[in-house]
Design a protein around this motif. Structure first.
Motif, mmCIF file in Angstrom:
data_model
loop_
_atom_site.group_PDB
_atom_site.id
_atom_site.type_symbol
_atom_site.label_atom_id
_atom_site.label_comp_id
_atom_site.label_asym_id
_atom_site.label_seq_id
_atom_site.Cartn_x
_atom_site.Cartn_y
_atom_site.Cartn_z
ATOM 1 N N ASP A 189 0.876 -1.174 0.000
ATOM 2 C CA ASP A 189 0.000 0.000 0.000
ATOM 3 C C ASP A 189 0.913 1.222 0.000
ATOM 4 O O ASP A 189 1.586 1.506 0.992
ATOM 5 N N ILE A 190 0.949 1.960 -1.130
ATOM 6 C CA ILE A 190 1.943 3.010 -1.309
ATOM 7 C C ILE A 190 1.264 4.363 -1.526
ATOM 8 O O ILE A 190 0.317 4.481 -2.305
ATOM 9 N N ALA A 191 1.756 5.371 -0.830
ATOM 10 C CA ALA A 191 1.340 6.754 -1.058
ATOM 11 C C ALA A 191 2.577 7.557 -1.444
ATOM 12 O O ALA A 191 3.651 7.377 -0.859
ATOM 13 N N VAL A 192 2.444 8.418 -2.443
ATOM 14 C CA VAL A 192 3.572 9.231 -2.905
ATOM 15 C C VAL A 192 3.388 10.660 -2.407
ATOM 16 O O VAL A 192 2.348 11.282 -2.621
ATOM 17 N N ALA A 193 4.387 11.159 -1.706
ATOM 18 C CA ALA A 193 4.398 12.544 -1.230
ATOM 19 C C ALA A 193 5.830 13.034 -1.269
ATOM 20 O O ALA A 193 6.720 12.433 -0.664
ATOM 21 N N GLN A 194 6.069 14.098 -2.017
ATOM 22 C CA GLN A 194 7.424 14.607 -2.168
ATOM 23 C C GLN A 194 7.966 15.128 -0.841
ATOM 24 O O GLN A 194 7.218 15.479 0.072
ATOM 25 N N ASN A 195 9.308 15.173 -0.758
ATOM 26 C CA ASN A 195 9.946 15.729 0.425
ATOM 27 C C ASN A 195 9.591 17.196 0.593
ATOM 28 O O ASN A 195 9.353 17.911 -0.385
ATOM 29 N N VAL A 196 9.550 17.628 1.833
ATOM 30 C CA VAL A 196 9.265 19.027 2.146
ATOM 31 C C VAL A 196 10.581 19.790 2.131
ATOM 32 O O VAL A 196 11.502 19.451 2.883
ATOM 33 N N PRO A 197 10.718 20.824 1.293
ATOM 34 C CA PRO A 197 11.991 21.545 1.226
ATOM 35 C C PRO A 197 12.185 22.451 2.428
ATOM 36 O O PRO A 197 11.237 22.815 3.123
#
Length: 296
Positions: A189-197
């Motif tokens: 079960d995968i969710a994609v969320a970019q890193n927070v700069p």
């Protein structure tokens, strides 16, 4: 426990577990990733946030200076505990909760292979029915798995067979990482969320052009693929040029560092600055013309 059963009548209790946390910095990007994520959650949501981490920096035998040990203290509204040691028994007690410190609703893990800061809290959470989010931080990429491949292949095989990561929700930073997770755990079960700069710093002045400075930021390790860049530069005629490559980061592989330093030649200077605290990186960027990042 199903994700749909998360409480909606009160703030969520989220516990992040990470081996290194600021002021630690030698482990590089993953430290900033979880720190920036927690700061963003604290600023934008009413959740109750807590971090449990180690009390040493990567490769250090001495504890971090200036931080209380084994007690929670407030950092920007986040309860942070720097532990001198942890164990499966300690994690069971921690995640079971108490009247003063209720059990978390969600456990956020920031690694894959760490026994004290991933596998032990993961096991305790599964026993207690606590939901788990796990960010592998590139550890399932082809380049990372090529380091000590037999050991890691055996680990992943056993993990799939015993269902260690069953019901875990995976946090992938990119679609590429999501594909890596899917390859290792097809039913994930995968969710994609970019890193927070990090917040954007003040604009830097354009550095002088007497010499061209490239900065390679990160651990000095073959997975960063720096040798590829230096091998390419061997075929470039730099006669009369002044190119400087600054290696900024801890040398996890001293032999590899020696190989890189030995690839200097006329027109190409290679220097190792060692690890630099994040608050001092502005000086590095201020004299740099480009970031060198040939990572695999």
């Amino acid at each position: 426990m199903a994700w749909s059963d998360l409480p909606t009548d009160r703030p969520l209790r989220i516990l992040a577990v990470v081996e290194w946390y600021p002021p630690a910095y030698r482990a590089g990007g993953p430290i900033r990733s979880v720190h920036n994520l927690m700061r963003l959650l604290q600023a934008q949501t009413p959740h109750h946030l807590e971090v449990v981490c180690g009390n040493r920096d990567l490769g250090d035998s001495e504890p971090l200076e200036g931080v209380p040990v084994d007690v929670a203290h407030d950092q920007y509204g986040i309860a942070v505990t720097y532990r001198s040691e942890v164990s499966l028994a300690w994690w069971r007690e921690k995640l079971r909760g108490s009247d003063d410190a209720p059990a978390p609703d969600v456990l956020y893990l920031n690694s894959l292979f760490s026994l004290p800061f991933t596998l032990q809290p993961l096991r305790a959470a599964r026993e207690l029915g606590i939901r788990v989010v796990l960010a592998p931080r590139g550890m399932l990429g082809a380049g990372a798995l090529a380091i000590k491949p037999v050991k890691k292949k055996l680990f992943l095989t056993v993990a799939r067979w015993l269902g260690w990561f069953r019901d875990v929700r995976w946090h992938a930073s990119t679609e590429v990482e999501a594909a890596d997770v899917q390859m290792a755990f097809p039913r994930a079960d995968i969710a994609v969320a970019q890193n927070v700069p990090m917040p954007t710093p003040d604009p830097l002045e354009t550095p002088a052009r007497e010499e061209v400075v490239w900065v390679a930021l990160g651990r000095i390790h073959p997975i960063k693929n720096l040798h590829f860049a230096f091998e390419a530069l061997q075929d470039v005629d730099l006669t009369g040029r002044h190119v400087v490559v600054e290696l900024v980061g801890p040398a996890e592989d001293e032999v590899y560092l020696g190989q890189l330093l030995g690839m200097a030649k006329p027109g190409l200077k290679v220097v190792h600055l060692g690890p630099v605290p994040p608050q001092d990186l502005g000086k590095v960027w201020g004299r740099a013309h480009a970031l060198l990042m040939p990572t695999m």
